[in-house]
Design a protein around this motif. Structure first.
Motif: not given
Length: 297
Positions: A236-239, A265-288
């Motif tokens: 949401v916040e970057q891509f 997929t977005a990290e690979r195809d939409l890298a121009d939208r990134l505002r962080r210094h890392k091109s990829v990052d760990d990712a975690s989701v919890v749904l309750c």
């Protein structure tokens, strides 16, 4: 990618909270500096701060060690004091991890290992939450989607970018030098009144978290909640792949892992939208997901 489906049950009533989760390290990395956990009615996401190459931390341990010890200490604090506030138990956990360093580390070093914290605890009639630094919580309560976030790191980084940009180019000619200067300034603002707060070595940081409660019954009852590391909230916040309601619907329908797949997929195809210094990052989701409540309610 690690994923899980875990129902939380309480004695004498129907299940209130169903938990699904997924967590994955950044592509090309074996170490995941995120942690997803559940201890009874408490669920959480921790996101350890990656140490940029060439920077000292004053510590023999890394972010992976820190987040795993902090998660374990949070669980022990909850077991010992299940009615204490989330802030109080987080402070106790941070203090306990200080002791886990066993005197081998300089815990006053500005680069000491640190982590964001996002917690949600089901308490029968209400859910308590805590957010510290940039791991947001998305709530679906009473038919309304809201986001609990702590934007102090973002504000601090915006100020730092302006500060670094104002330095004459001749004084900091290359990009690496500017980056190192920005990291140094960021470290100076960690756990400071006019900076940002994160779980590290100072238990006082817990009392600067964003906290609140949500009812589990009645017209404003909590139906769903998503706890996210910033590697997942980047959808949401970057891509801009989805909005917050769309994110909740995606992880509800297709599971938390589907969100991480879209981010990859977005990290690979939409890298121009990134505002962080890392091109990829760990990712975690919890749904309750929350059911109808007590039997007969």
């Amino acid at each position: 990618m690690n994923s899980a489906v875990e129902p939380v049950r309480a004695v004498g009533r129907a299940p209130l909270m169903r938990v699904r989760s997924a967590s994955a390290p950044a592509p090309g990395r074996e170490v995941n500096e995120d942690v997803v956990f559940r201890f009874g009615s408490l669920v959480g996401v921790l996101d350890g701060a990656t140490v940029p190459e060439g920077f000292d931390t004053g510590c023999v341990h890394g972010p992976e060690w820190y987040v795993r010890h902090l998660a374990a200490r949070i669980g022990l604090a909850e077991a010992a004091r299940p009615t204490a506030s989330l802030m109080s138990n987080l402070a106790a956990a941070i203090l306990a991890v200080r002791a886990d360093h066993d005197g081998h580390c300089d815990l006053d070093h500005p680069g000491t290992p640190s982590s964001t914290v996002c917690l949600l605890r089901e308490g029968g009639d209400q859910a308590d939450y805590l957010v510290l630094c940039d791991s947001p919580l998305v709530l679906d309560a009473g038919g309304r989607i809201s986001v609990v976030s702590d934007d102090r790191l973002d504000r601090a980084m915006a100020d730092l970018r302006e500060t670094v940009a104002a330095v004459p180019a001749g004084a900091m000619a290359d990009r690496l030098t500017r980056f190192r200067r920005a990291v140094g300034l960021q470290r100076e603002r960690m756990n400071k009144t006019h900076g940002y707060w994160v779980a590290a070595a100072d238990p006082d940081a817990a009392y600067h978290a964003v906290t609140g409660t949500v009812p589990l019954h009645g017209p404003g009852a909590l139906r769903r909640a998503a706890l996210l590391s910033d590697g997942a909230s980047s959808a949401v916040e970057q891509f801009g792949l989805v909005d917050w309601p769309g994110l909740l619907d995606l992880v509800t329908t297709d599971g938390p892992g589907a969100l991480i797949d879209q981010v990859r997929t977005a990290e690979r195809d939409l890298a121009d939208r990134l505002r962080r210094h890392k091109s990829v990052d760990d990712a975690s989701v919890v749904l309750c997901e929350f059911g109808p409540g007590r039997s007969g309610a």
